[in-house]
Scaffold this motif. Structure first.
Motif, short mmCIF file in Angstrom:
data_model
loop_
_atom_site.label_atom_id
_atom_site.label_comp_id
_atom_site.label_asym_id
_atom_site.label_seq_id
_atom_site.Cartn_x
_atom_site.Cartn_y
_atom_site.Cartn_z
N VAL A 68 -6.69 -14.91 4.22
CA VAL A 68 -5.80 -13.52 4.77
C VAL A 68 -4.44 -13.89 4.32
CG1 VAL A 68 -5.19 -12.38 6.72
CG2 VAL A 68 -7.58 -13.11 6.50
N THR A 69 -3.96 -15.19 4.61
CA THR A 69 -2.59 -15.42 4.18
C THR A 69 -2.21 -15.32 2.60
OG1 THR A 69 -2.60 -17.75 4.03
CG2 THR A 69 -2.12 -16.67 6.27
N CYS A 70 -3.29 -15.43 1.71
CA CYS A 70 -2.99 -15.32 0.33
C CYS A 70 -3.14 -13.91 -0.13
CB CYS A 70 -4.16 -16.44 -0.19
SG CYS A 70 -4.06 -18.09 0.23
N ARG A 87 6.44 -2.52 6.21
CA ARG A 87 5.30 -2.62 6.79
C ARG A 87 4.60 -3.78 6.14
NH1 ARG A 87 4.40 2.68 6.32
NH2 ARG A 87 3.23 2.65 4.63
N LEU A 88 4.92 -3.79 4.48
CA LEU A 88 4.64 -4.78 3.99
C LEU A 88 4.95 -6.27 4.29
CD1 LEU A 88 4.10 -3.42 0.30
CD2 LEU A 88 1.95 -3.96 1.63
N CYS A 89 6.35 -6.32 4.59
CA CYS A 89 7.00 -7.52 4.98
C CYS A 89 6.59 -8.00 6.41
CB CYS A 89 8.59 -7.35 5.10
SG CYS A 89 9.23 -7.31 3.33
N ALA A 90 6.35 -6.77 7.28
CA ALA A 90 5.72 -7.37 8.59
C ALA A 90 4.27 -7.80 8.50
CB ALA A 90 5.69 -5.96 9.54
N LYS A 91 3.42 -7.20 7.60
CA LYS A 91 2.08 -7.95 7.30
C LYS A 91 2.10 -9.13 6.77
CE LYS A 91 -1.79 -6.03 7.64
NZ LYS A 91 -2.57 -5.97 8.59
N PRO A 95 0.00 -11.79 9.34
CA PRO A 95 -1.17 -11.20 8.63
C PRO A 95 -2.16 -10.98 9.83
CG PRO A 95 -0.98 -13.56 8.14
CD PRO A 95 0.19 -13.14 8.83
N ILE A 96 -2.46 -11.64 10.64
CA ILE A 96 -3.28 -11.46 11.74
C ILE A 96 -2.86 -10.83 12.89
CG2 ILE A 96 -5.16 -12.71 13.10
CD1 ILE A 96 -5.73 -12.90 10.26
N ARG A 97 -3.65 -9.68 13.66
CA ARG A 97 -3.08 -9.19 14.93
C ARG A 97 -3.03 -10.34 15.80
NH1 ARG A 97 -7.28 -4.63 15.15
NH2 ARG A 97 -7.65 -6.04 16.75
N PRO A 98 -2.00 -10.13 16.83
CA PRO A 98 -1.86 -11.24 17.85
C PRO A 98 -3.11 -11.11 18.70
CG PRO A 98 0.07 -10.06 17.63
CD PRO A 98 -0.69 -9.53 16.65
N LEU A 100 -6.01 -11.02 17.88
CA LEU A 100 -7.21 -11.60 17.21
C LEU A 100 -6.70 -13.09 16.91
CD1 LEU A 100 -8.22 -9.24 14.44
CD2 LEU A 100 -9.18 -9.57 16.41
N GLY A 101 -5.53 -13.61 16.68
CA GLY A 101 -5.30 -14.77 16.58
C GLY A 101 -4.98 -15.74 17.67
N GLY A 102 -4.77 -15.08 18.85
CA GLY A 102 -4.50 -15.64 20.16
C GLY A 102 -5.49 -16.44 20.62
N SER A 103 -6.99 -15.90 20.54
CA SER A 103 -8.12 -16.65 21.12
C SER A 103 -8.45 -17.71 20.14
CB SER A 103 -9.12 -15.61 21.25
OG SER A 103 -9.33 -15.07 20.10
N SER A 104 -8.03 -17.98 19.11
CA SER A 104 -8.42 -18.82 18.19
C SER A 104 -7.55 -20.02 17.97
CB SER A 104 -9.00 -18.56 16.95
OG SER A 104 -7.78 -17.92 16.11
N GLY A 105 -6.48 -19.68 18.72
CA GLY A 105 -5.50 -20.85 19.02
C GLY A 105 -4.59 -20.89 17.65
N VAL A 106 -4.43 -19.71 16.98
CA VAL A 106 -3.65 -19.80 15.69
C VAL A 106 -2.37 -19.25 15.88
CG1 VAL A 106 -3.52 -18.44 13.66
CG2 VAL A 106 -5.72 -19.46 14.35
#
Length: 106
Positions: A68-70, A87-91, A95-98, A100-106
């Protein structure tokens, strides 16, 4: 926000051509000719790669996040607005919504 085409139009061809070019260097293929390959080892390795390889368990999530980061976030349409660029800079920064990433420890 100016598009890349608008910015480039500001520079005349003569301005760009007046810059000194990188002189480069001659191509030396001696180092390529000196490379030696263990052909039997390469063939053995390539046959072992023909099977399906999958990423397992926690590594799968890590590889997916890396993919996703690539992702290329540029636009080639030439109609970029300031809002679209923001919007592109924010993405790109996140790249991952908080949620979604919060539960996986990212």
């Amino acid at each position: 926000m100016k598009s890349a085409a608008t910015i480039l139009e500001q520079y005349r061809a003569t301005d760009i051509a007046s810059h000194t070019r990188n002189p480069g260097m001659p191509l030396d293929l001696d180092w390529v000719r000196d490379v030696r390959v263990n052909r039997s080892a390469v063939e053995r390795r390539t046959t072992s790669l023909s099977g399906r390889r999958t990423v397992k368990k926690q590594w799968q999530a890590a590889w997916l996040l890396k993919a996703v980061t690539c992702i290329d976030l540029t636009t080639l349409a030439g109609d970029d607005t300031a809002g679209k660029v923001r919007r592109l800079c924010a993405k790109a920064r996140r790249p991952i919504r908080p949620d979604l990433g919060g539960s996986s420890g990212v």
